[in-house]
Design a protein around this motif. Structure first.
Motif, PDB file in Angstrom:
ATOM      1  N   ALA B 255     -20.643  31.932   1.399  1.00 22.36           N
ATOM      2  CA  ALA B 255     -19.728  30.972   2.020  1.00 22.36           C
ATOM      3  C   ALA B 255     -20.451  29.649   2.183  1.00 22.36           C
ATOM      4  CB  ALA B 255     -19.260  31.475   3.381  1.00 22.36           C
ATOM      5  N   ILE B 256     -19.691  28.557   2.065  1.00 24.02           N
ATOM      6  CA  ILE B 256     -20.292  27.239   2.251  1.00 24.02           C
ATOM      7  C   ILE B 256     -19.473  26.449   3.254  1.00 24.02           C
ATOM      8  CG2 ILE B 256     -20.889  25.050   1.151  1.00 24.02           C
ATOM      9  CD1 ILE B 256     -21.412  26.575  -1.418  1.00 24.02           C
ATOM     10  N   PHE B 257     -20.181  25.926   4.237  1.00 20.40           N
ATOM     11  CA  PHE B 257     -19.545  25.151   5.301  1.00 20.40           C
ATOM     12  C   PHE B 257     -19.976  23.694   5.102  1.00 20.40           C
ATOM     13  CE2 PHE B 257     -19.428  24.742  10.274  1.00 20.40           C
ATOM     14  CZ  PHE B 257     -18.391  23.835  10.166  1.00 20.40           C
ATOM     15  N   ALA B 258     -19.012  22.821   4.809  1.00 20.20           N
ATOM     16  CA  ALA B 258     -19.329  21.413   4.613  1.00 20.20           C
ATOM     17  C   ALA B 258     -18.985  20.635   5.878  1.00 20.20           C
ATOM     18  CB  ALA B 258     -18.546  20.860   3.425  1.00 20.20           C
ATOM     19  N   ALA B 264     -16.069  19.176   1.381  1.00 25.47           N
ATOM     20  CA  ALA B 264     -15.578  20.523   1.090  1.00 25.47           C
ATOM     21  C   ALA B 264     -14.800  20.537  -0.229  1.00 25.47           C
ATOM     22  CB  ALA B 264     -14.710  21.023   2.240  1.00 25.47           C
ATOM     23  N   MET B 265     -14.098  19.440  -0.495  1.00 26.16           N
ATOM     24  CA  MET B 265     -13.355  19.346  -1.756  1.00 26.16           C
ATOM     25  C   MET B 265     -14.357  19.320  -2.924  1.00 26.16           C
ATOM     26  SD  MET B 265     -10.019  17.999  -0.627  1.00 26.16           S
ATOM     27  CE  MET B 265      -9.594  18.056   1.118  1.00 26.16           C
ATOM     28  N   GLY B 286     -14.268  23.287   5.780  1.00 24.61           N
ATOM     29  CA  GLY B 286     -14.507  21.860   5.959  1.00 24.61           C
ATOM     30  C   GLY B 286     -14.493  21.470   7.429  1.00 24.61           C
ATOM     31  N   PHE B 287     -14.400  20.179   7.655  1.00 28.30           N
ATOM     32  CA  PHE B 287     -14.376  19.672   9.036  1.00 28.30           C
ATOM     33  C   PHE B 287     -13.572  18.377   9.038  1.00 28.30           C
ATOM     34  CE2 PHE B 287     -15.565  18.649  13.239  1.00 28.30           C
ATOM     35  CZ  PHE B 287     -16.337  19.687  13.766  1.00 28.30           C
ATOM     36  N   ASP B 288     -12.693  18.214   9.963  1.00 29.68           N
ATOM     37  CA  ASP B 288     -11.880  17.002  10.184  1.00 29.68           C
ATOM     38  C   ASP B 288     -10.393  17.306  10.165  1.00 29.68           C
ATOM     39  OD1 ASP B 288     -14.044  15.373  10.368  1.00 29.68           O
ATOM     40  OD2 ASP B 288     -13.782  14.358   8.443  1.00 29.68           O
ATOM     41  N   ASN B 289      -9.986  18.160   9.224  1.00 29.25           N
ATOM     42  CA  ASN B 289      -8.558  18.384   8.974  1.00 29.25           C
ATOM     43  C   ASN B 289      -7.859  17.079   8.605  1.00 29.25           C
ATOM     44  OD1 ASN B 289      -6.233  19.913   8.680  1.00 29.25           O
ATOM     45  ND2 ASN B 289      -5.581  19.546  10.797  1.00 29.25           N
ATOM     46  N   ILE B 290      -8.356  16.430   7.590  1.00 25.02           N
ATOM     47  CA  ILE B 290      -7.653  15.254   7.081  1.00 25.02           C
ATOM     48  C   ILE B 290      -6.390  15.732   6.376  1.00 25.02           C
ATOM     49  CG2 ILE B 290      -9.720  13.858   6.829  1.00 25.02           C
ATOM     50  CD1 ILE B 290      -9.795  14.517   3.896  1.00 25.02           C
ATOM     51  N   PRO B 298      -7.088  26.071  -3.083  1.00 29.20           N
ATOM     52  CA  PRO B 298      -6.261  26.582  -1.989  1.00 29.20           C
ATOM     53  C   PRO B 298      -6.399  25.712  -0.746  1.00 29.20           C
ATOM     54  CG  PRO B 298      -8.297  27.804  -2.107  1.00 29.20           C
ATOM     55  CD  PRO B 298      -8.320  26.863  -3.270  1.00 29.20           C
ATOM     56  N   PRO B 299      -5.390  25.726   0.099  1.00 29.50           N
ATOM     57  CA  PRO B 299      -5.460  24.950   1.347  1.00 29.50           C
ATOM     58  C   PRO B 299      -6.742  25.286   2.110  1.00 29.50           C
ATOM     59  CG  PRO B 299      -3.262  25.812   1.039  1.00 29.50           C
ATOM     60  CD  PRO B 299      -4.100  26.412  -0.051  1.00 29.50           C
ATOM     61  N   LEU B 300      -7.344  24.282   2.632  1.00 27.28           N
ATOM     62  CA  LEU B 300      -8.695  24.398   3.175  1.00 27.28           C
ATOM     63  C   LEU B 300      -8.733  24.857   4.628  1.00 27.28           C
ATOM     64  CD1 LEU B 300     -11.697  23.652   2.424  1.00 27.28           C
ATOM     65  CD2 LEU B 300     -11.222  21.413   3.422  1.00 27.28           C
ATOM     66  N   THR B 301      -9.570  25.836   4.881  1.00 29.27           N
ATOM     67  CA  THR B 301      -9.878  26.200   6.264  1.00 29.27           C
ATOM     68  C   THR B 301     -10.813  25.129   6.806  1.00 29.27           C
ATOM     69  OG1 THR B 301      -9.662  28.571   5.879  1.00 29.27           O
ATOM     70  CG2 THR B 301     -11.048  27.880   7.717  1.00 29.27           C
ATOM     71  N   THR B 302     -10.499  24.624   7.973  1.00 21.59           N
ATOM     72  CA  THR B 302     -11.281  23.484   8.460  1.00 21.59           C
ATOM     73  C   THR B 302     -11.258  23.414   9.976  1.00 21.59           C
ATOM     74  OG1 THR B 302     -11.598  21.106   8.185  1.00 21.59           O
ATOM     75  CG2 THR B 302      -9.340  21.878   8.369  1.00 21.59           C
ATOM     76  N   VAL B 303     -12.025  22.475  10.505  1.00 22.90           N
ATOM     77  CA  VAL B 303     -12.057  22.272  11.950  1.00 22.90           C
ATOM     78  C   VAL B 303     -11.320  20.971  12.247  1.00 22.90           C
ATOM     79  CG1 VAL B 303     -13.505  21.953  13.969  1.00 22.90           C
ATOM     80  CG2 VAL B 303     -14.279  23.422  12.104  1.00 22.90           C
ATOM     81  N   GLN B 304     -10.281  21.084  13.020  1.00 20.83           N
ATOM     82  CA  GLN B 304      -9.498  19.897  13.301  1.00 20.83           C
ATOM     83  C   GLN B 304     -10.138  19.023  14.361  1.00 20.83           C
ATOM     84  OE1 GLN B 304      -5.529  20.522  15.033  1.00 20.83           O
ATOM     85  NE2 GLN B 304      -4.995  18.610  14.022  1.00 20.83           N
TER      86      GLN B 304
END
Lengths: 352, 352
Positions: B255-258, B264-265, B286-290, B298-304
């Motif tokens: 797993a990779i956490f950007a 992340a893209m 990812g991080f941000d939830n842009i 696929p739609p990205l799991t991220t931190v909003q």
DNA sequence: AAATAATTTGGAAACGCTTCCAAATATAAA
DNA sequence: TTTATATTTGGAAGCGTTTCCAAATTATTT
């Protein structure tokens, strides 16, 4: 040894030193100091040097308020936009800003948040002396105030709008041509039935894109079927529902051209949700070339708008008007460009 | 010769009605009109009504320049940002703008275009009286001027920054907690080797995210291997090269956490380019939830991050300081939230 | 050398508003 | 009613510049 030269103003940047103190310390009058900082010719070289030195030493910064009150110029231009959500407008502002930076003019930003009535309000009060000129980005209802603005000779430039009827300074993109080229590209790939999803039809660019699409069909002797055109509003959901409607047709299209990238993403969602694939089953084309259009999967074929450049050019024009108001300025169109990526291919039956 | 006449040759600017004319027409003094438009208590109700009526009738609009010259307030706040490219900052500005709108305060926007030196310059000249307060978004080098600002009691709020050492008004997000939660989520899915791509390490938020990741590993007794951490700069290409490097490891992560969505893209691209699949082979967070993080495939799991809210809250704080400067304000952290989408799953060997 | 023209400078009047002080008026307390 | 008090108003002094006009200085011409 010195990592950065410390400028004198660092000592007390926020102390309010006025022109009076500079004058006193330099042993000259107010007027002379003013002339020096305004680069007036009529100052002896030696005096200028001395005043400049004091200016530096004291960390003098002109008070803009006083300056514009007395001088009648604000050295500020106003930018009116609808919102900042899409990144689309951000690109334009970036161009404006970098150009403004070059001439040391400030930027006051106003957002109308899609409220039409605010637009006219802002224009009125800004033109009342708050700014020297106005940049109207993607205006909704310019007709309401353009007349007034022109009547009073207030400097302004429209960005990304057209069809006001009257000739006024404006910068746009070749929307018609862009849509024409994209449509023609699809036709040449072999597509015969091409769906189209429009933008907000109260915007000139949306109308132009539709017409470009139509012209391309006509040129290639393809029928203009109204059922293939879905009216959207530039939002992603419009792309989704529009594509869904088009795919539900008895004789659905093999390609869908959306009036902007955001809607194109909605289209791709809808296509996938039906178990179809892009571009194998359905080709998708967008418009704008926003940053994320390269990042989605598959990367989107789209029409690039020179957004930053539009902002830049509009600003140059406005600054030009400010310098010599008598010069006539009309509409300028910057070229769009088709960017081919992976969301388009020949239609299934015809694949090569 | 008449005393003071309008220069006939010039076109009249938008009709300039001043307070003097209002006063004359309403049959009151200058001061009274001023009091009315400033909502001063000491005006008889009837007088106020009459003045207001004349104001309306004449279409009077206060001249801001004069107002701030005389009153010492500009009714404008300055916003300093790096650029407007990403949409990330656009979201924050949106929050600022809507809050400012509520109180009729204007926004002057300055972009530093990633030039560190400009930042201090702008701060100095803006604080010189151009604006009443400053909002510093994602500042690069606040240490350079925060001291000065505080010394002179100049109102300001930092947005999305921390670790200045000194306590000053700031709004941020719980970056540490967000990274911790995301990492923990991956661990609970069964991942044992989790790659991490950092942001610009001169930014506090990047540091915090890294620490959150580390803490989660520690808590769950997983080793902190330096080879799993790649230093990026928040750009998409960093995600690509970082992921490529991580996947080239003898024992690559599952797993990779950007540190942000844009990277992340890039990670997803790199994964796909190696013929691997997301999330089946590699999970990506990812991080941000842009906005586009929901649109990619696929739609990205991220931190909003609550970007708009951050802008909003910071503005409220600044306006509060403007009202009562004595109030002490510290750092506020708005909560982040893990958004689980489809770019993450259990690692292959352990799939359920 | 005197007269004239050009250059440089000082001084003061705006610019349109806020705000302080004192005057005028209305209200309450005596 | 008279005095004290509160409310409302007018008037004027800035705020920090620019800019126009005239004065002072210097350069040029006769």
């Amino acid at each position: 040894m010195s990592k950065k030269n410390v400028n004198a103003s660092n000592q007390a940047p926020l102390s309010k030193v006025t022109i009076v103190e500079v004058a006193k310390k330099a042993g000259v009058s107010l007027g002379t100091v003013s002339r020096v900082i305004n680069n007036d010719i009529h100052v002896a070289a030696e005096t200028r040097k001395r005043v400049l030195a004091v200016t530096q030493e004291l960390g003098y910064v002109a008070n803009r308020q006083a300056r514009s009150l007395a001088g009648g110029k604000t050295n500020t231009i106003g930018v009116i936009v609808r919102d900042l959500g899409t990144g689309y407008i951000g690109e334009i502002i970036r161009g404006i800003d970098s150009e403004l930076n070059l001439s040391g003019v400030d930027l006051v930003l106003y957002t109308t948040h899609r409220t039409v009535s605010k637009e006219a309000n802002y224009v009125a009060s800004l033109a009342q002396g708050m700014v020297d000129g106005l940049l109207l980005v993607l205006p909704r209802s310019p007709v309401d105030y353009i007349g007034t603005l022109m009547e009073h000779n207030f400097p302004f430039v429209l960005i990304d709008h057209q069809g006001t009827g009257t000739a006024c300074p404006a910068v746009g993109a070749t929307n018609w041509q862009g849509a024409y080229n994209a449509t023609e590209y699809l036709i040449k790939l072999g597509h015969q039935r091409i769906g189209f999803i429009t933008g907000s039809m109260d915007l000139g660019c949306a109308e132009d894109r539709l017409q470009g699409y139509r012209s391309a069909l006509r040129t290639h002797h393809l029928p203009l079927e109204t059922e293939l055109v879905y009216e959207g509003d530039f939002l992603q959901t419009d792309g989704y529902t529009g594509a869904s409607a088009l795919l539900d047709l008895p004789n659905p299209p093999t390609a869908i051209f959306a009036s902007n990238d955001v809607m194109a993403m909605g289209v791709m969602d809808a296509v996938r949700n039906r178990g179809l694939r892009v571009p194998n089953d359905i080709s998708v084309v967008g418009f704008d070339n926003i940053p994320q259009s390269a990042m989605v999967f598959p990367p989107l074929t789209t029409v690039q708008q020179p957004l930053e450049q539009m902002g830049r050019v509009a600003t140059q024009i406005l600054l030009g008007i400010l310098k010599k108001p008598e010069k006539e300025n009309g509409r300028i169109e910057l070229p769009t460009e088709l960017i081919v990526r992976n969301s388009t291919s020949a239609p299934k039956g015809r694949a090569g």
